[in-house]
Design a protein around this motif. Structure first.
Motif, PDB file in Angstrom:
ATOM      1  N   LEU A  39       0.741  -1.199   0.142  1.00 26.03           N
ATOM      2  CA  LEU A  39      -0.066  -0.071   0.116  1.00 26.03           C
ATOM      3  C   LEU A  39       0.831   1.302   0.132  1.00 26.03           C
ATOM      4  CD1 LEU A  39      -2.895  -1.008   2.709  1.00 26.03           C
ATOM      5  CD2 LEU A  39      -2.738  -1.376  -0.110  1.00 26.03           C
ATOM      6  N   GLU A  40       2.019   1.218  -0.070  1.00 23.53           N
ATOM      7  CA  GLU A  40       3.014   2.344  -0.238  1.00 23.53           C
ATOM      8  C   GLU A  40       2.617   3.173  -1.516  1.00 23.53           C
ATOM      9  OE1 GLU A  40       4.617   3.049   2.403  1.00 23.53           O
ATOM     10  OE2 GLU A  40       4.827   1.226   3.386  1.00 23.53           O
ATOM     11  N   PRO A  41       2.834   4.536  -1.327  1.00 24.18           N
ATOM     12  CA  PRO A  41       3.414   5.374  -0.466  1.00 24.18           C
ATOM     13  C   PRO A  41       2.089   5.726   0.190  1.00 24.18           C
ATOM     14  CG  PRO A  41       3.117   6.459  -2.384  1.00 24.18           C
ATOM     15  CD  PRO A  41       2.702   5.181  -2.734  1.00 24.18           C
ATOM     16  N   PHE A  42       1.138   5.134   0.180  1.00 28.27           N
ATOM     17  CA  PHE A  42      -0.261   5.709   1.256  1.00 28.27           C
ATOM     18  C   PHE A  42       0.029   5.307   2.458  1.00 28.27           C
ATOM     19  CE2 PHE A  42      -4.331   3.848   2.677  1.00 28.27           C
ATOM     20  CZ  PHE A  42      -4.757   5.060   3.360  1.00 28.27           C
ATOM     21  N   GLU A  43       0.587   4.054   3.009  1.00 25.35           N
ATOM     22  CA  GLU A  43       0.624   3.605   4.288  1.00 25.35           C
ATOM     23  C   GLU A  43       2.261   4.390   4.706  1.00 25.35           C
ATOM     24  OE1 GLU A  43      -0.971   2.846   6.273  1.00 25.35           O
ATOM     25  OE2 GLU A  43      -2.567   1.546   5.242  1.00 25.35           O
ATOM     26  N   ARG A  44       2.214   5.125   5.631  1.00 26.53           N
ATOM     27  CA  ARG A  44       3.331   5.873   6.009  1.00 26.53           C
ATOM     28  C   ARG A  44       4.047   5.080   7.094  1.00 26.53           C
ATOM     29  NH1 ARG A  44      -0.748   9.156   6.288  1.00 26.53           N
ATOM     30  NH2 ARG A  44      -0.661   9.063   8.625  1.00 26.53           N
ATOM     31  N   LYS A  45       5.238   5.321   7.298  1.00 24.07           N
ATOM     32  CA  LYS A  45       6.105   4.199   8.248  1.00 24.07           C
ATOM     33  C   LYS A  45       5.539   4.491   9.636  1.00 24.07           C
ATOM     34  CE  LYS A  45      10.414   4.459   5.790  1.00 24.07           C
ATOM     35  NZ  LYS A  45      11.973   4.675   5.869  1.00 24.07           N
ATOM     36  N   ASN A  46       4.980   5.535  10.073  1.00 26.32           N
ATOM     37  CA  ASN A  46       4.408   5.817  11.362  1.00 26.32           C
ATOM     38  C   ASN A  46       3.089   5.348  11.608  1.00 26.32           C
ATOM     39  OD1 ASN A  46       3.152   7.674   9.878  1.00 26.32           O
ATOM     40  ND2 ASN A  46       3.397   9.347  11.440  1.00 26.32           N
ATOM     41  N   VAL A  47       2.297   4.819  10.597  1.00 31.32           N
ATOM     42  CA  VAL A  47       0.799   4.298  10.665  1.00 31.32           C
ATOM     43  C   VAL A  47       1.139   2.837  11.443  1.00 31.32           C
ATOM     44  CG1 VAL A  47      -1.085   3.090   9.498  1.00 31.32           C
ATOM     45  CG2 VAL A  47       0.207   5.300   8.365  1.00 31.32           C
ATOM     46  N   LYS A  48       0.204   3.012  12.630  1.00 32.05           N
ATOM     47  CA  LYS A  48       0.315   1.641  13.294  1.00 32.05           C
ATOM     48  C   LYS A  48       0.125   0.314  12.587  1.00 32.05           C
ATOM     49  CE  LYS A  48      -0.980   3.579  17.689  1.00 32.05           C
ATOM     50  NZ  LYS A  48      -2.091   3.531  18.705  1.00 32.05           N
ATOM     51  N   ASP A  49       0.739  -0.773  12.966  1.00 27.79           N
ATOM     52  CA  ASP A  49       0.674  -1.922  12.082  1.00 27.79           C
ATOM     53  C   ASP A  49      -0.551  -2.705  12.276  1.00 27.79           C
ATOM     54  OD1 ASP A  49       2.219  -4.364  10.529  1.00 27.79           O
ATOM     55  OD2 ASP A  49       1.454  -5.422  12.456  1.00 27.79           O
ATOM     56  N   LYS A  50      -1.316  -2.563  13.194  1.00 19.90           N
ATOM     57  CA  LYS A  50      -2.782  -2.863  13.112  1.00 19.90           C
ATOM     58  C   LYS A  50      -3.638  -2.248  12.137  1.00 19.90           C
ATOM     59  CE  LYS A  50      -6.614  -3.243  16.501  1.00 19.90           C
ATOM     60  NZ  LYS A  50      -7.242  -2.989  17.764  1.00 19.90           N
ATOM     61  N   LYS A  51      -3.505  -1.121  11.754  1.00 20.75           N
ATOM     62  CA  LYS A  51      -4.384  -0.102  11.013  1.00 20.75           C
ATOM     63  C   LYS A  51      -4.113  -0.871   9.609  1.00 20.75           C
ATOM     64  CE  LYS A  51      -5.170   4.146  11.206  1.00 20.75           C
ATOM     65  NZ  LYS A  51      -5.052   5.492  11.254  1.00 20.75           N
ATOM     66  N   LYS A  52      -2.659  -0.978   9.570  1.00 17.75           N
ATOM     67  CA  LYS A  52      -2.227  -1.288   8.171  1.00 17.75           C
ATOM     68  C   LYS A  52      -2.709  -2.887   7.733  1.00 17.75           C
ATOM     69  CE  LYS A  52       2.176  -2.315   5.437  1.00 17.75           C
ATOM     70  NZ  LYS A  52       3.687  -2.074   5.485  1.00 17.75           N
ATOM     71  N   ARG A  53      -2.403  -3.654   8.655  1.00 21.73           N
ATOM     72  CA  ARG A  53      -2.942  -5.118   8.425  1.00 21.73           C
ATOM     73  C   ARG A  53      -4.310  -5.065   8.203  1.00 21.73           C
ATOM     74  NH1 ARG A  53      -0.275  -9.622   9.561  1.00 21.73           N
ATOM     75  NH2 ARG A  53      -1.965 -10.545  10.467  1.00 21.73           N
ATOM     76  N   ARG A  54      -5.331  -4.055   8.911  1.00 22.05           N
ATOM     77  CA  ARG A  54      -6.677  -4.074   8.696  1.00 22.05           C
ATOM     78  C   ARG A  54      -7.121  -3.807   7.371  1.00 22.05           C
ATOM     79  NH1 ARG A  54      -8.281  -0.427  12.368  1.00 22.05           N
ATOM     80  NH2 ARG A  54      -8.564   1.300  11.127  1.00 22.05           N
ATOM     81  N   ARG A  55      -6.512  -2.739   6.833  1.00 21.87           N
ATOM     82  CA  ARG A  55      -6.616  -2.218   5.527  1.00 21.87           C
ATOM     83  C   ARG A  55      -5.966  -3.175   4.299  1.00 21.87           C
ATOM     84  NH1 ARG A  55      -5.129   4.386   6.513  1.00 21.87           N
ATOM     85  NH2 ARG A  55      -7.215   4.798   7.398  1.00 21.87           N
ATOM     86  N   GLN A  56      -4.889  -4.130   4.910  1.00 15.43           N
ATOM     87  CA  GLN A  56      -4.612  -4.853   3.857  1.00 15.43           C
ATOM     88  C   GLN A  56      -5.608  -5.957   3.845  1.00 15.43           C
ATOM     89  OE1 GLN A  56      -0.842  -5.862   5.641  1.00 15.43           O
ATOM     90  NE2 GLN A  56       0.233  -5.116   3.775  1.00 15.43           N
ATOM     91  N   ALA A  57      -6.270  -6.422   4.840  1.00 14.41           N
ATOM     92  CA  ALA A  57      -7.393  -7.434   4.889  1.00 14.41           C
ATOM     93  C   ALA A  57      -8.615  -6.853   4.188  1.00 14.41           C
ATOM     94  CB  ALA A  57      -7.931  -7.599   6.593  1.00 14.41           C
ATOM     95  N   ILE A  58      -8.802  -5.582   4.498  1.00 14.64           N
ATOM     96  CA  ILE A  58     -10.114  -5.077   3.478  1.00 14.64           C
ATOM     97  C   ILE A  58      -9.763  -5.277   2.015  1.00 14.64           C
ATOM     98  CG2 ILE A  58     -11.419  -3.181   2.766  1.00 14.64           C
ATOM     99  CD1 ILE A  58     -10.805  -2.104   5.651  1.00 14.64           C
ATOM    100  N   VAL A  59      -8.442  -4.828   1.329  1.00 11.79           N
ATOM    101  CA  VAL A  59      -8.359  -4.880   0.172  1.00 11.79           C
ATOM    102  C   VAL A  59      -8.370  -6.524  -0.215  1.00 11.79           C
ATOM    103  CG1 VAL A  59      -6.455  -4.528  -1.532  1.00 11.79           C
ATOM    104  CG2 VAL A  59      -7.066  -2.757   0.143  1.00 11.79           C
TER     105      VAL A  59
END
Length: 545
Positions: A470-490
């Protein structure tokens, strides 16, 4: 209860916003007329003549009582003294063998002045506000028959409104009610349909309600410079906060929000998720978790947003302490709602900003009139059995709800509670809550509460399915939990392009509102798109490497 009994009861209450004692044994003092003026300008009240400040009934000279009443009537009907002239009739009675008078002052329809001076009531005192512009203006705003939200804003155009916020509302409606008529309207047609604007010939006139709901930050700053919401977190209990020797720091996190009300609601919701414990709640006969935290606090956040008097310019506050939440907002004084400390059952169903409430209702952020109170009474005891609500109503409306013991220590972890509901409604919702085997008072249904480690909100997906970059949308400081949730949505959209938001919410065990916010961000950053409108499908724009 006789009139005499009521008089005696009032003498025992003490002076306050709506009760004033006057001796006036031989003649009417000018201070009595100042009190009359302040009661008319505030919310009405009772003036007891022949009573000392401590409530002792001393009476007035019985030989002069008729003359005293005549003097009062002549004064209030003299336009050189009172303007406009009020109407009420002093009542003479015998109480405890003494002659007294009772003046039942109504809440005036207009702004009144006595001898060219304007008076207002503050607690048990009469205040001359003639030379205090802000206090004087507040009286005129209070008496204005036209609600602030309904007034036309000169110079406000469609360019001052945030089109993305309006579209965000459409996206919510498309999910919850695909046939909603607003989905087929232009922005201008939507505003007119919601009575946020009207046409004067070919000219579109926009109301303050449109600015408050959809205005850009620049427009709000220019046209309502004092508008703001403050979300404040305190790493202490409410008692510690009020004891500066224990806890000198005023706050640990503070967010000043000057955006429109739609964005305010969203950001306050995020503040709730960040700082309030998420207690797991499982309704009866289902395996689907209910977001008890948001079901309770959405009502409190919504009330703060739509029942504020925006004409005053004073800020609204959302305070989170370690044991309670306290909200403060300016409000219109209404005869229907008494001043002072109230119970939640005493709150009137009066809608202070009907245009704002209507839009929140369409978005399912507010329900039928009175449902907010019912929902708070339903969910509060499930969230915390020993909850306590304190309400104080005046020119500022203060709401407090305790959600945790006040003896929590710094660093304590948020308690995750598993709640199994076995029946109908709760506390003032008629529910008995059992915690660690003990029965909570004021209930009648059993609810078992036990501690459990919180579960993750990501379904069982393979590492390959979660590897969508999801880069560059997911910044480095975005929590891993949020990133995994959005990856799961996609990933879920990859597997089923017709999957609904409700289905995603159920599979991820995450509130629908959070999923909607994630989808908006994914669409905005060109990770996904919606093809074919309400009945179409999802398309993933970024493929796995």
């Amino acid at each position: 209860m006789t009139a005499q009994d009521k008089f005696i009861a009032l003498t025992r209450k003490g002076e306050d916003t709506r009760i004033e004692y006057k001796t006036c044994t031989e003649e009417i003092s000018e201070s009595l007329y100042e009190s009359v003026c302040s009661f008319l300008n505030h919310s009405g009240g009772q003036i007891l003549v022949g009573v000392q400040n401590d409530g002792t009934i001393i009476g007035v000279n019985p030989d002069k009582v008729e003359k005293l009443r005549t003097d009062i009537v002549n004064c209030i009907n003299n336009p050189e003294l009172f303007l406009p002239c009020p109407y009420f009739t002093p009542r003479i009675m015998e109480v405890e063998g003494k002659s007294v008078m009772q003046l039942d002052i109504p809440c005036g329809q207009y702004v009144y002045r006595f001898k060219g001076r304007y008076w207002d009531r503050n607690d048990d005192a009469d205040i001359d506000v003639t030379d205090q512009p802000e206090l004087l203006l507040s009286i005129f705003e209070r008496k204005n028959p036209h609600l602030f939200e309904e007034r036309i804003v000169e110079g406000l155009t469609m360019e001052h409104l945030d089109a993305k916020t309006i579209q965000y509302c459409r996206n919510i409606l498309a999910t919850i009610q695909p046939s909603h008529p607003w989905l087929q309207m232009t922005n201008e047609e939507l505003l007119i349909s919601a009575h946020l604007a009207k046409k004067d010939g070919d000219k579109l006139q926009l109301k303050y309600a449109a600015l408050i709901l959809f205005g850009t930050e620049d427009a709000i700053t220019e046209l309502m410079p004092r508008y703001r919401f403050e979300a404040v977190f305190h790493m202490c209990t409410y008692a510690q906060f009020n004891d500066m020797t224990q806890f000198p720091s005023r706050y640990d996190d503070r967010r000043t929000i000057r955006q429109n009300l739609i964005q305010v609601y969203d950001q306050l919701g995020a503040f709730v998720e960040r700082y309030l414990p998420d207690r797991f709640y499982l309704p009866a006969n289902t395996m689907q978790r209910q977001n008890l935290r948001w079901d309770l606090f959405r009502e409190i956040v919504g009330n703060l947003c739509v029942h504020t008097d925006f004409s005053s310019g004073y800020a609204c506050f959302f305070h989170v302490f370690k044991d309670r939440v306290v909200t403060k907002n300016p409000t219109r004084l209404l005869p229907e709602i008494p001043e002072g400390e109230l119970t939640i059952q005493q709150l009137s169903n009066y809608t202070k900003n009907p245009l704002l409430v209507r839009v929140f209702h369409e978005l399912n952020w507010a329900e039928d009139l009175g449902s907010g109170t019912r929902n708070i009474l339903r969910y509060a005891p499930l969230y915390y059995p020993n909850y306590k609500i304190v309400i104080n109503s005046g020119s500022q409306f203060i709401f407090s709800i305790t959600y945790q013991d006040d003896n929590v220590q710094d660093g304590d972890k948020k308690i995750q509670e598993n709640v199994t509901e076995t029946g109908k409604m709760s506390p003032s919702s008629d529910k008995n809550v059992t915690k660690n085997g003990k029965m909570s008072p004021s209930s009648s249904e059993n609810v078992t509460i036990c501690e459990e480690t919180p579960q993750t909100n990501v379904p069982e997906l393979t590492d390959e399915e979660l590897a969508l970059p999801l880069e560059p949308f997911e910044r480095k400081n975005v929590k891993d939990k949020k990133k995994r949730r959005r990856q799961a949505i996609v990933s879920l959209m990859n597997k089923d392009s017709h999957i609904s938001v409700e289905a995603i919410s159920e599979k991820l065990d995450v509130h629908k509102r959070t999923i909607l916010r994630d989808i908006e961000d994914l669409k905005k950053n060109l990770v996904i798109e919606r093809i074919g409108g309400n009945y179409g499908e999802w398309k993933v724009l970024k493929k796995k490497k």
